[in-house]
Design an enzyme around this catalytic site. Structure first.
Site, short mmCIF file in Angstrom:
data_model
loop_
_atom_site.label_atom_id
_atom_site.label_comp_id
_atom_site.label_asym_id
_atom_site.label_seq_id
_atom_site.Cartn_x
_atom_site.Cartn_y
_atom_site.Cartn_z
N TYR A 187 -2.54 0.34 10.05
CA TYR A 187 -2.65 -0.33 8.75
C TYR A 187 -1.32 -0.24 7.99
O TYR A 187 -0.75 -1.26 7.58
CB TYR A 187 -3.79 0.29 7.93
CG TYR A 187 -3.89 -0.21 6.51
CD1 TYR A 187 -4.32 -1.51 6.23
CD2 TYR A 187 -3.54 0.60 5.43
CE1 TYR A 187 -4.41 -1.97 4.92
CE2 TYR A 187 -3.62 0.16 4.12
CZ TYR A 187 -4.05 -1.12 3.87
OH TYR A 187 -4.13 -1.58 2.57
N THR A 207 0.80 -1.24 0.00
CA THR A 207 0.00 0.00 0.00
C THR A 207 0.83 1.29 0.00
O THR A 207 1.96 1.31 0.50
CB THR A 207 -0.91 -0.01 1.25
OG1 THR A 207 -1.58 1.24 1.36
CG2 THR A 207 -0.11 -0.21 2.53
N LYS A 246 1.27 -3.30 7.29
CA LYS A 246 1.55 -3.68 5.90
C LYS A 246 3.05 -3.60 5.62
O LYS A 246 3.61 -4.45 4.92
CB LYS A 246 0.78 -2.78 4.93
CG LYS A 246 -0.72 -3.00 4.88
CD LYS A 246 -1.14 -4.32 4.25
CE LYS A 246 -0.88 -4.37 2.76
NZ LYS A 246 -1.38 -5.68 2.19
N1 LIG Z 1 -8.58 -1.21 -0.98
C1 LIG Z 1 -7.68 -0.24 -1.14
O1 LIG Z 1 -8.01 0.94 -1.31
C2 LIG Z 1 -6.21 -0.59 -1.15
C3 LIG Z 1 -5.26 0.45 -1.27
C4 LIG Z 1 -3.90 0.11 -1.26
C5 LIG Z 1 -3.50 -1.21 -1.16
N2 LIG Z 1 -4.44 -2.18 -1.01
C6 LIG Z 1 -3.99 -3.57 -0.87
O2 LIG Z 1 -4.50 -4.29 -1.99
C7 LIG Z 1 -4.77 -5.64 -1.60
C8 LIG Z 1 -6.17 -6.02 -2.02
O3 LIG Z 1 -7.11 -5.14 -1.40
P1 LIG Z 1 -8.68 -5.31 -1.64
O4 LIG Z 1 -9.24 -3.96 -1.78
O5 LIG Z 1 -8.93 -6.35 -2.68
O6 LIG Z 1 -9.09 -5.88 -0.20
P2 LIG Z 1 -10.41 -6.67 0.22
O7 LIG Z 1 -11.50 -6.46 -0.76
O8 LIG Z 1 -10.63 -6.34 1.66
O9 LIG Z 1 -9.94 -8.20 0.08
C9 LIG Z 1 -9.08 -8.80 0.98
C10 LIG Z 1 -9.50 -10.24 1.11
O10 LIG Z 1 -8.63 -10.87 2.07
C11 LIG Z 1 -9.43 -11.70 2.88
N3 LIG Z 1 -8.80 -12.00 4.16
C12 LIG Z 1 -8.82 -11.26 5.30
N4 LIG Z 1 -8.20 -11.91 6.30
C13 LIG Z 1 -7.77 -13.09 5.78
C14 LIG Z 1 -7.10 -14.21 6.31
N5 LIG Z 1 -6.73 -14.27 7.60
N6 LIG Z 1 -6.81 -15.25 5.50
C15 LIG Z 1 -7.20 -15.23 4.19
N7 LIG Z 1 -7.87 -14.22 3.64
C16 LIG Z 1 -8.15 -13.15 4.41
C17 LIG Z 1 -10.70 -10.89 3.07
O11 LIG Z 1 -11.74 -11.69 3.56
P3 LIG Z 1 -12.88 -10.98 4.49
O12 LIG Z 1 -13.44 -9.87 3.67
O13 LIG Z 1 -13.84 -12.11 4.76
O14 LIG Z 1 -12.15 -10.48 5.71
C18 LIG Z 1 -10.94 -10.39 1.65
O15 LIG Z 1 -11.65 -11.34 0.87
C19 LIG Z 1 -4.49 -5.71 -0.10
O16 LIG Z 1 -3.18 -6.18 0.10
C20 LIG Z 1 -4.55 -4.26 0.35
O17 LIG Z 1 -3.75 -4.02 1.50
C21 LIG Z 1 -5.79 -1.91 -1.01
#
Ligand SMILES: NC(=O)c1ccc[n+]([C@@H]2O[C@H](COP(=O)([O-])OP(=O)(O)OC[C@H]3O[C@@H](n4cnc5c(N)ncnc54)[C@H](OP(=O)(O)O)[C@@H]3O)[C@@H](O)[C@H]2O)c1
Length: 289
Positions: free
Chosen positions: A128, A104, A132
């Protein structure tokens, strides 16, 4: 390639599956999936999924992504984002597998006034970003020669929870909305990030380290919200507010624009074009672009 996507039920996981599938064999795993369940906080669960899936490459997009929630659920946040990332990396190392790990822009403190490169100094503000970054370090330590850490920002897409969907909902419920105008970042369409990850997987596994991948251009949350409402034809009065007035539980960087200097051959379209594509896919595009 046979690719295991961890976090497959999330926003990016959804786009990874549909982007990788035409050319690769994709297996998705997530914490709530009945068929391929994985809990990355449990090293045994990770080892079992890796051995039954037998992939050539692992992509980890699983994370505890609720930035404010990380402040109050610190233990759970660190278990997933730091040690969970480490568990995945250590299992990959034991099985001699390369890993693409998603991170991130919140690893930066936001005091810069020009885009952060992959080599810029790290200084996360909240739990967060700190968790990360600790995850990044565990990945580097476990897999020094066979990891890619891909930092992205302000993700949105047609699937999952994100700012675009929140704004469309609030904009239709209210007459008036205050949106923060002193945080600047690079909104990124999950579909384009998935395509960038595919190219990195196909071309850069021999070139380990950190990569930055975000949508082109930059804007504030206020500017992003205003463009969402204009393009979707939502009639709401949007006011500028400040981070201190908004008073969210977690601190956030005031400026977290990322520069992609490692893989300039990968083109990421401008965030406004990405927004148009996303709204079109959601059936929400109303205005002339
Ligand atoms: N969203 C943003 O704006 C953003 C910005 C910068 C970077 N990122 C990074 O991009 C990546 C993808 O983000 P995203 O937006 O796709 O996130 P997301 O929609 O929250 O998806 C993350 C997934 O990981 C699952 N998860 C959580 N805890 C877990 C565990 N213990 N074991 C296995 N799976 C688990 C979640 O399940 P549950 O939903 O059931 O908990 C969810 O399905 C992440 O690394 C995030 O840090 C995101």
């Amino acid at each position: 390639m046979k690719i295991l996507v961890i976090g497959s039920a999330g926003q990016l996981g959804y786009d990874l599956n549909r982007t990788l599938s035409p050319d690769h064999s994709v297996q998705g795993a997530d914490v709530e999936r009945a068929d391929f369940k994985i809990d990355i906080t449990d090293p045994e669960s990770v080892k079992m999924v890796l051995s039954s899936s037998a992939p050539d490459l692992v992509i980890n997009s699983a994370a505890f992504t609720n930035v404010d929630g990380c402040e109050t659920r610190k233990e759970a946040c660190w278990a997933v984002n730091a040690d969970g990332a480490g568990n995945v990396a250590r299992a990959c190392a034991a099985a001699s597998l390369p890993l693409i790990h998603v991170s991130t822009d919140y690893v930066f403190d936001g005091t810069a006034r020009q885009p952060y490169t992959e080599a810029s100094p790290i200084a996360p503000l909240g739990e967060y970003g700190k968790s990360k970054y600790a995850g990044e370090e565990q990945v580097r330590e476990a897999l020094p020669g066979s990891h890619l850490i891909v930092r992205t920002a302000w993700l949105f897409g047609s699937f999952g929870h994100n700012f675009v969907k929140t704004m469309l909902k609030l904009g239709r419920e209210r007459d008036d909305l205050a949106v923060v105008n002193d945080q600047t970042g690079g909104p990124t369409y999950a579909g384009h990030l998935a395509a960038a990850l595919k190219t990195l997987a196909e071309t850069r596994l021999g070139d380990p380290g950190v990569y930055h991948m975000t949508g082109g251009g930059h804007c504030t949350w206020y500017e992003f919200a205003s463009e969402i409402f204009r393009l979707a034809g939502v009639n709401v009065n949007v006011r500028r507010t400040t981070t201190s007035e908004f008073n969210a539980p977690a601190p956030r960087p005031a400026y977290s624009v990322l520069a992609n200097t490692r893989a300039p051959e990968i083109f990421m379209p401008h965030w406004r074009d990405c927004l148009i594509e996303c709204l079109k896919e959601m059936g929400e595009l109303q205005a002339e672009c």
